[in-house]
Design an enzyme around this catalytic site. Structure first.
Site, short mmCIF file in Angstrom:
data_model
loop_
_atom_site.label_atom_id
_atom_site.label_comp_id
_atom_site.label_asym_id
_atom_site.label_seq_id
_atom_site.Cartn_x
_atom_site.Cartn_y
_atom_site.Cartn_z
N ASN A 276 0.83 -1.21 0.00
CA ASN A 276 0.00 0.00 0.00
C ASN A 276 0.86 1.25 0.00
O ASN A 276 0.52 2.27 -0.60
CB ASN A 276 -0.91 0.02 1.23
CG ASN A 276 -1.93 -1.09 1.21
OD1 ASN A 276 -2.16 -1.69 0.16
ND2 ASN A 276 -2.53 -1.38 2.34
N ARG A 277 2.01 1.16 0.70
CA ARG A 277 2.91 2.31 0.80
C ARG A 277 3.40 2.73 -0.57
O ARG A 277 3.58 3.92 -0.84
CB ARG A 277 4.07 1.97 1.73
CG ARG A 277 4.93 3.17 2.10
CD ARG A 277 6.06 2.79 3.03
NE ARG A 277 5.56 2.52 4.37
CZ ARG A 277 5.60 1.33 4.96
NH1 ARG A 277 6.07 0.29 4.32
NH2 ARG A 277 5.15 1.17 6.17
N ALA A 278 3.62 1.76 -1.46
CA ALA A 278 4.08 2.08 -2.82
C ALA A 278 3.02 2.88 -3.57
O ALA A 278 3.35 3.84 -4.29
CB ALA A 278 4.41 0.79 -3.58
#
Length: 621
Positions: A276-278
């Site tokens: 999700n961070r990407a």
């Protein structure tokens, strides 16, 4: 002391690095920038010069955390001042805090102030995370930093706060900074968990033409001879970049992104199974790029650039080419899909027929390969005879001076209170209170000795002489490499690669944590010539001496050495096996079945090593 940094606009080339720094300045919530690339390309110079284009901040006077009124979080003191409207605003330059490799966790996170504690007062030393709030935290060679320190920094970078829970104190303060890390992949990789914590990354490159290289040399010479004159020369350009950053910050919240671009970004993220961070970093980077270019709507090019920044460090080398093709033109795939659909409607099913032919050929090749292995006696099912399960411990052990017992080292080990190198303030204060004293006495002091966790250096020796078992050796060495890779990020393993064939041996890769490079070297290795086994053993012995630590050696060979050093092959192998065994734990991996004479038994006997007939019986911990 005022440091004169190189002008940001005076740096030639590496525009991606400069853009990555700028968009992090516009939106620090992107999560920082990881800069990779070979040594000597000016990574550190670019980072330090960023401070020349960042606008001054309106800081609350007297705040040790550089709080501003528009900060996301204020420290307790500034919150009280803001509530009572009892504060004074001063202009301050943005701090560039450099984190040395030798930094301790206490210095980075913060701890009790020892001087104040000795006088009976409790005072917090805020640490580098506190000093870098609303500034730049620069970590040179971040891949060489201790993992516990890296984790703490990245936690603060993503959350914007630093929580100190140590030495009996509990304190929370703001820690919103622009995180910049540089690394040379040849000196070791970051483990995937840490890579993912960096929002975006950029790869630095050398100039690709002589003219640029000459111009860089001239600019450096000009700066060294007269820094003030050179800075003045680029002052106007730096001020323009500063103005653009201020304007971009002011419109960032108004920048929008269409569902089409969001869908394109999400499909690429899912394709490579990223976090999700990407996705969050890619969207924030795309918006910051649009704002920097004075646009309130993200274009597809902005989205692609943000996506490239976000995923480059999160995927492996094999996927990067495919990723670049995905980003070149997302419309090409759609055109191809339409073309295939049209062909199927017209009855042109050539693609499926080609796939069928390819599968048939592949199956035939596999059958031929199996038949050939059986004729040569290479029946995999027979290799497991007399196999042993081997559990190889990579983590170093240390001897306790107080008990004489051997124990696995974690972050630190306790010794008696007079023989440490670092003061354990909390335990010392507890002793002071137990002894009913108002000030710490020398007898209250408790010292802690710290020793960083590490792992045993590894040597892989490959017999690359002409042999039917060469391909099997490469396959097995790749398997071992994958096992080591899984543990290397936790244990910081270093590995060296030795090859021997013809009449000599050579080091293909000296001790390094660069496992992708190791796999590349293994894939490109070619067989040929005789088997200088004694030379290979000698070189592995020398590498063990060079490491100055006891090593772990994996030797992939059938043991049929036929080239000597002194003229007596058997005595050479006995000699260098004995020497290697004194400085290394030796494991011979040989899955080849045959009845020809071999020296493997001599190597095992004199090196006190072990024979492994199936690499799948190896467990590394």
């Amino acid at each position: 002391m005022k440091i004169k940094y190189f002008p940001f606009s005076g740096i030639l080339g590496n525009d991606d690095i400069k853009l990555g720094l700028i968009i992090n300045s516009i939106d620090p919530k992107i999560g920082g920038l990881l800069i990779t690339g070979p040594k000597g390309i000016g990574k550190s110079t670019i980072v330090r010069s960023l401070s020349r284009v960042l606008p001054e901040m309106d800081s609350i006077k007297g705040c040790k955390f550089n709080c501003t009124l528009d900060s996301e979080n204020l420290c307790d003191e500034c919150s009280e001042k803001a509530k009572n409207k009892n504060y004074e605003i001063i202009k301050k330059n943005v701090n560039v805090i450099t984190l040395p490799i030798s930094s301790t966790l206490d210095r980075v996170v913060g701890s009790l102030d020892i001087g104040s504690s000795l006088s009976g007062k409790i005072k917090l030393n805020e640490g580098l995370l506190g000093e870098s709030n609303n500034g730049i935290l620069y970590i040179d060679e971040v891949n060489l930093l201790d993992d516990s320190i890296s984790d703490s920094i990245l936690d603060s970078s993503s959350s914007g706060i630093n929580i100190i829970e140590r030495d009996g104190i509990s304190y929370v303060h703001p820690a919103r900074f622009i995180l910049v890390g540089t690394m040379n992949p040849e000196e070791g990789e970051l483990r995937p968990q840490l890579l993912d914590r960096f929002g975006i990354s950029s790869e630095g490159k050398m100039p690709d033409n002589p003219e640029d290289l000459i111009e860089i040399s001239r600019r450096i010479e000009e700066f060294d001879n007269n820094p003030d004159k050179f800075i003045k020369k680029y002052k106007k350009l730096d001020e323009e970049i500063e103005k653009d950053i201020i304007e971009a910050k002011s419109i960032l919240k108004e920048v929008g992104i269409s569902n089409e671009i969001m869908m394109f970004i999400s499909k690429i993220i899912l394709k490579y199974k990223l976090s999700n961070r990407a996705m969050i970093s890619a969207v924030k980077a795309a918006k910051a790029i649009a704002a920097y270019n004075k646009r309130k709507n993200v274009t597809m090019e902005d989205g692609k650039k943000g996506l490239e920044f976000s995923i480059r460090h999160r995927i492996n080398e094999n996927d990067k080419k495919e990723m670049e093709n995905d980003l070149k033109n997302n419309n090409e795939n759609q055109k191809e899909d339409n073309k295939n659909s049209e062909n199927q409607e017209n009855g042109n099913d050539d693609g499926n027929q080609n796939n069928k032919n390819w599968n048939n050929n592949e199956n035939q090749n596999e059958d031929n390969k199996n038949s050939e292995n059986q004729e040569n006696g290479n029946d995999d099912e027979n290799y497991n005879i007399n196999n042993i399960n081997v559990d190889i411990k990579l983590r170093k052990k240390y001897m306790s001076k107080t008990t004489g017992k051997t124990s696995i080292s974690n972050n630190f080990r306790y010794l008696d209170k007079k023989n440490g190198t670092r003061l354990d303030m909390y335990s010392s204060l507890v002793n002071m209170k137990i002894n009913n004293r108002d000030k710490i006495d020398k007898s209250d002091l408790v010292l802690r000795n710290t020793k960083s966790r590490g792992s045993i250096p590894i040597i892989i020796g490959i017999d690359s002489s002409t042999s039917m078992g060469f391909n099997k050796r490469i396959k097995n060495s790749m398997y071992i490499s994958e096992l080591l890779l899984k543990k290397s990020y936790l244990l910081r393993s270093m590995v060296a690669l030795v090859s021997f064939s013809g009449t000599d041996s050579k080091v293909l890769m000296n001790f390094s944590r660069n496992f992708p490079k190791l796999n590349q070297k293994l894939r490109s290795l070619k067989s040929g010539g005789k088997t200088p086994l004694s030379s290979g053993l000698n070189l592995m012995y020398k590498l063990s001496l060079y490491s100055k630590e006891r090593t772990l050696s994996f030797l992939f060979t059938d043991g049929r050495g036929n080239v000597s050093i002194s003229g007596n092959n058997k005595m050479d192998i006995i000699k260098y096996s004995s020497l290697l065994g004194k400085y290394s734990d030796v494991y011979i991996i040989n899955e080849e079945k045959g009845f020809l004479p071999t020296f493997n038994d001599k190597i095992i006997e004199y090196s006190k090593g072990k024979m492994i007939n199936d690499v799948k019986n190896i467990k590394i911990s």
